[in-house]
Design a protein around this motif. Structure first.
Motif, PDB file in Angstrom:
ATOM      1  N   TYR A   1       1.960   8.330   5.008  1.00  0.00           N
ATOM      2  CA  TYR A   1       1.246   8.836   5.256  1.00  0.00           C
ATOM      3  C   TYR A   1      -0.632   8.894   4.353  1.00  0.00           C
ATOM      4  O   TYR A   1      -1.048   9.376   3.704  1.00  0.00           O
ATOM      5  CB  TYR A   1       0.971  10.827   5.285  1.00  0.00           C
ATOM      6  CG  TYR A   1       0.139  11.702   5.279  1.00  0.00           C
ATOM      7  CD1 TYR A   1       0.083  12.119   6.661  1.00  0.00           C
ATOM      8  CD2 TYR A   1      -1.125  12.370   4.565  1.00  0.00           C
ATOM      9  CE1 TYR A   1      -0.987  12.819   7.613  1.00  0.00           C
ATOM     10  CE2 TYR A   1      -1.487  12.949   5.236  1.00  0.00           C
ATOM     11  CZ  TYR A   1      -1.597  13.704   6.458  1.00  0.00           C
ATOM     12  OH  TYR A   1      -2.982  14.294   7.205  1.00  0.00           O
TER      13      TYR A   1
ATOM     14  N   VAL B   1      -0.556   7.785  10.015  1.00  0.00           N
ATOM     15  CA  VAL B   1       1.423   7.405   9.395  1.00  0.00           C
ATOM     16  C   VAL B   1       1.084   5.929   9.664  1.00  0.00           C
ATOM     17  O   VAL B   1       0.767   5.338  11.058  1.00  0.00           O
ATOM     18  CB  VAL B   1       2.138   8.062  10.561  1.00  0.00           C
ATOM     19  CG1 VAL B   1       3.375   7.985  10.345  1.00  0.00           C
ATOM     20  CG2 VAL B   1       1.832  10.049  10.383  1.00  0.00           C
TER      21      VAL B   1
ATOM     22  N   THR C   1       3.954   7.992   0.387  1.00  0.00           N
ATOM     23  CA  THR C   1       4.284   8.052   0.979  1.00  0.00           C
ATOM     24  C   THR C   1       6.052   9.354   1.677  1.00  0.00           C
ATOM     25  O   THR C   1       5.733  10.605   0.806  1.00  0.00           O
ATOM     26  CB  THR C   1       5.818   7.525   0.062  1.00  0.00           C
ATOM     27  OG1 THR C   1       5.576   5.543   0.056  1.00  0.00           O
ATOM     28  CG2 THR C   1       6.957   7.107   1.116  1.00  0.00           C
ATOM     29  N   LEU C   2       5.741   9.571   3.498  1.00  0.00           N
ATOM     30  CA  LEU C   2       6.695  10.537   3.527  1.00  0.00           C
ATOM     31  C   LEU C   2       7.693  10.702   2.607  1.00  0.00           C
ATOM     32  O   LEU C   2       8.504  11.066   3.083  1.00  0.00           O
ATOM     33  CB  LEU C   2       6.409  10.610   4.594  1.00  0.00           C
ATOM     34  CG  LEU C   2       4.717  10.862   4.942  1.00  0.00           C
ATOM     35  CD1 LEU C   2       4.128  10.982   6.717  1.00  0.00           C
ATOM     36  CD2 LEU C   2       4.744  12.231   4.810  1.00  0.00           C
ATOM     37  N   GLU C   3       8.617   9.169   3.000  1.00  0.00           N
ATOM     38  CA  GLU C   3      10.151   8.848   3.308  1.00  0.00           C
ATOM     39  C   GLU C   3      10.027   7.126   3.343  1.00  0.00           C
ATOM     40  O   GLU C   3       9.496   6.726   3.419  1.00  0.00           O
ATOM     41  CB  GLU C   3      10.898   9.342   4.592  1.00  0.00           C
ATOM     42  CG  GLU C   3      10.197   8.465   6.182  1.00  0.00           C
ATOM     43  CD  GLU C   3      11.144   7.319   6.343  1.00  0.00           C
ATOM     44  OE1 GLU C   3      12.268   7.608   5.736  1.00  0.00           O
ATOM     45  OE2 GLU C   3      10.859   6.708   6.885  1.00  0.00           O
TER      46      GLU C   3
ATOM     47  N   THR D   1       7.850   4.785   5.179  1.00  0.00           N
ATOM     48  CA  THR D   1       6.584   5.810   6.251  1.00  0.00           C
ATOM     49  C   THR D   1       5.230   6.520   5.654  1.00  0.00           C
ATOM     50  O   THR D   1       6.289   6.907   4.355  1.00  0.00           O
ATOM     51  CB  THR D   1       6.766   6.466   7.437  1.00  0.00           C
ATOM     52  OG1 THR D   1       8.255   5.783   7.889  1.00  0.00           O
ATOM     53  CG2 THR D   1       6.293   7.377   7.973  1.00  0.00           C
TER      54      THR D   1
END
Length: 146
Positions: A139, A116, A86-88, A137
């Motif tokens: 990755y 993504v 997880t990026l955010e 989001t």
């Protein structure tokens, strides 16, 4: 028939990846998470809120619903076969959660590129009440799952 066989193989591989992740995920096991469903791009998990998960207002700490949703997101996003992180993510808490509540989180991929992907997660109580909404989001690395 080959398309059906490909779907079955993809679903089997997705479940294998999630089973491997759960075997190494002490936190999800501590939460008491049970994986109910796994298909490519989707995961459904469940847990019961315990008294030690409550905050000073006698409702579940926000991190509990968020952690459940985050685990669902992690499982769903890794079904692509690549190690994914997880990026955010952000959460909206719709209603309080209490001890004894059985929560289910359903994570679904809504958009994906090569690296993504976007996921929506809905957390519900056993009575169907939606208690939290998460958007995350993720990755996709270049590292394949074993």
């Amino acid at each position: 028939m080959p398309a059906q066989a490909d779907n079955e193989t993809a679903e089997q591989r997705a479940r294998q990846i999630v089973d491997q992740m759960m075997a190494r995920d002490a936190f999800s096991r501590w939460l008491g998470i049970e994986v109910l469903e796994v298909t490519p791009g989707r995961a459904v998990v469940r847990m019961t809120v315990r008294p030690e998960m409550l905050n000073g207002f006698a409702v579940a700490h926000g991190g509990i619903a968020f952690a459940l949703a985050d685990s669902a997101l992690a499982f769903a996003s890794n079904t692509c076969g690549m190690v994914t992180m997880t990026l955010e993510s952000s959460i909206f808490f719709a209603t309080p959660v209490r001890a004894g509540d059985v929560l289910t989180a359903t994570a679904e991929e809504t958009s994906a590129g090569n690296r993504v992907a976007l996921y929506d997660v809905v957390v519900t109580r056993a009575d169907g009440t939606r208690v939290a909404f998460v958007r995350g989001t993720a990755y996709r690395t270049k590292q394949a799952h074993d």
